[in-house]
Write an enzyme that holds these catalytic residues in place. Structure first.
Site, short mmCIF file in Angstrom:
data_model
loop_
_atom_site.label_atom_id
_atom_site.label_comp_id
_atom_site.label_asym_id
_atom_site.label_seq_id
_atom_site.Cartn_x
_atom_site.Cartn_y
_atom_site.Cartn_z
CE LYS A 52 -4.01 -2.38 1.96
NZ LYS A 52 -4.20 -2.76 3.89
CD GLN A 96 -3.51 -3.79 6.27
OE1 GLN A 96 -3.06 -3.47 5.97
NE2 GLN A 96 -3.51 -5.48 6.78
CG ASP A 119 -9.30 -0.25 5.31
OD1 ASP A 119 -9.02 0.48 3.98
OD2 ASP A 119 -8.45 0.54 5.69
#
Ligand code: NDP
Length: 289
Positions: A52, A96, A119
């Site tokens: 990422k 994460q 997200d």
């Protein structure tokens, strides 16, 4: 069969996004910035985070890597997230998953400001999606919608099925397809006669986390098959595989995604797009500059 090439599409869209990021920088003097929070040393998470951060660099998004110990307390993790919420130069925050044992992922996600929830996992983002008033949409389903758009697959009027009802993939996918005017059946582990439903579906999104579970006989001839599953090599599979036996789809499906190289790269692309969307939202920039 059309190969829905997520790797090539993500690369192409990242080049377009880089142009937008550069134009935003010229206009505002600042670059979108993504905070990436990793707790502990879980090896797959380290790989995901690295990928990422690399993707951010490729499009000119600044990333801020915040590495926290695996034994961090819940309250200290939330304090770290709140610091990021307060920082005006951070536009998106990603924690994460999975978190180390003992930490509650819902509490962590809910600590992220709804204006920085890159997200799209928070209750607020999910509610906004349902109400068709999203700031950002969950990355994996958004990446899938972008892939379908790229191949000019219009889902309006299609009978679609989504297999899996997680809040990160299946449920938001159902919602996005519904908003795009598909008629959607949401399937899960208690669904009876799964194959019968799938055989009536023009488009199937599979996110069931069952290695190579579905094959040609489960799908209607000419269906579009999107495989979200990712399984590292193991007893059932010599190489990285999805939830679908991809090799059976040749001469059967109209179009399908491979694993790897399908949904995965599009999920990362969607994360970058969401970071830029949040940047524009926070800086009140409506139009693409
Ligand atoms: P979850 O494990 O949270 O959800 C799996 C879903 O599949 C559940 O809703 C479950 O039903 C359903 N299911 C399980 N077995 C069956 C069955 N036999 N028949 C019908 N439905 C079934 O998974 P996620 O949504 O988090 O992820 C799904 C897959 O996608 C995983 O392989 C994951 O690694 C991958 N993934 C890939 C991403 C990418 O970028 N490519 C991103 C995110 C995930 P029930 O609710 O009844 O238990």
């Amino acid at each position: 069969m059309i190969l829905l090439d997520g790797k090539a599409t993500a690369q192409k869209k990242q080049i377009e996004l880089k142009k937008t990021v550069d134009q935003l920088f010229l206009k505002t003097g600042i670059r979108p910035k993504l905070a990436v929070v990793l707790c502990g040393d879980y090896p797959p998470s380290q790989i995901y985070v690295r990928n990422k951060i690399k993707a951010c660099q490729e499009v000119g998004i600044i990333s801020d890597f915040i590495k926290l110990p695996s034994d961090i307390t819940q309250s200290n993790l939330i304090l770290e997230i709140e610091k990021l919420n307060q920082d005006p130069l951070i536009h998106g925050i990603l924690v994460q998953m999975p978190l180390p044992k003992g930490l509650d992922s819902n509490l962590a996600i809910e600590a992220i400001s709804e204006y920085k929830d890159v997200d799209g996992f928070s209750y607020s983002s999910l509610g906004r999606l349902m109400a068709k008033n999203s700031i950002v949409k969950s990355c994996t389903p958004l990446g899938i919608m972008r892939l379908l758009e790229e191949y000019k697959i219009n889902v309006s009027g299609l009978n679609a099925a989504v297999v899996g009802r997680s809040t990160i993939v299946g449920l938001p996918m159902q919602m996005m397809l519904t908003h795009a005017d598909a008629t959607v059946t949401l399937c899960h582990s208690k669904t009876k006669n799964l194959s019968v439903i799938l055989q009536q579906s023009d488009l199937v999104v599979v996110a069931m986390h069952q290695c190579r579970f579905l094959g040609q006989q489960d799908f209607k001839k000419g269906a579009i098959v999107i495989d979200v599953g990712i399984h590292p090599p193991g007893p059932q599979n010599a190489k990285i595989s999805g939830d679908v036996r991809f090799e059976e789809l040749e001469n059967w499906a109209y179009a399908a995604t491979p694993v790897p190289g399908g949904v995965g790269p599009m999920t990362i692309y969607a994360l970058l797009e969401n970071t830029v969307t949040l940047f524009k939202y926070q800086n009140k920039i409506d139009e693409l500059v």
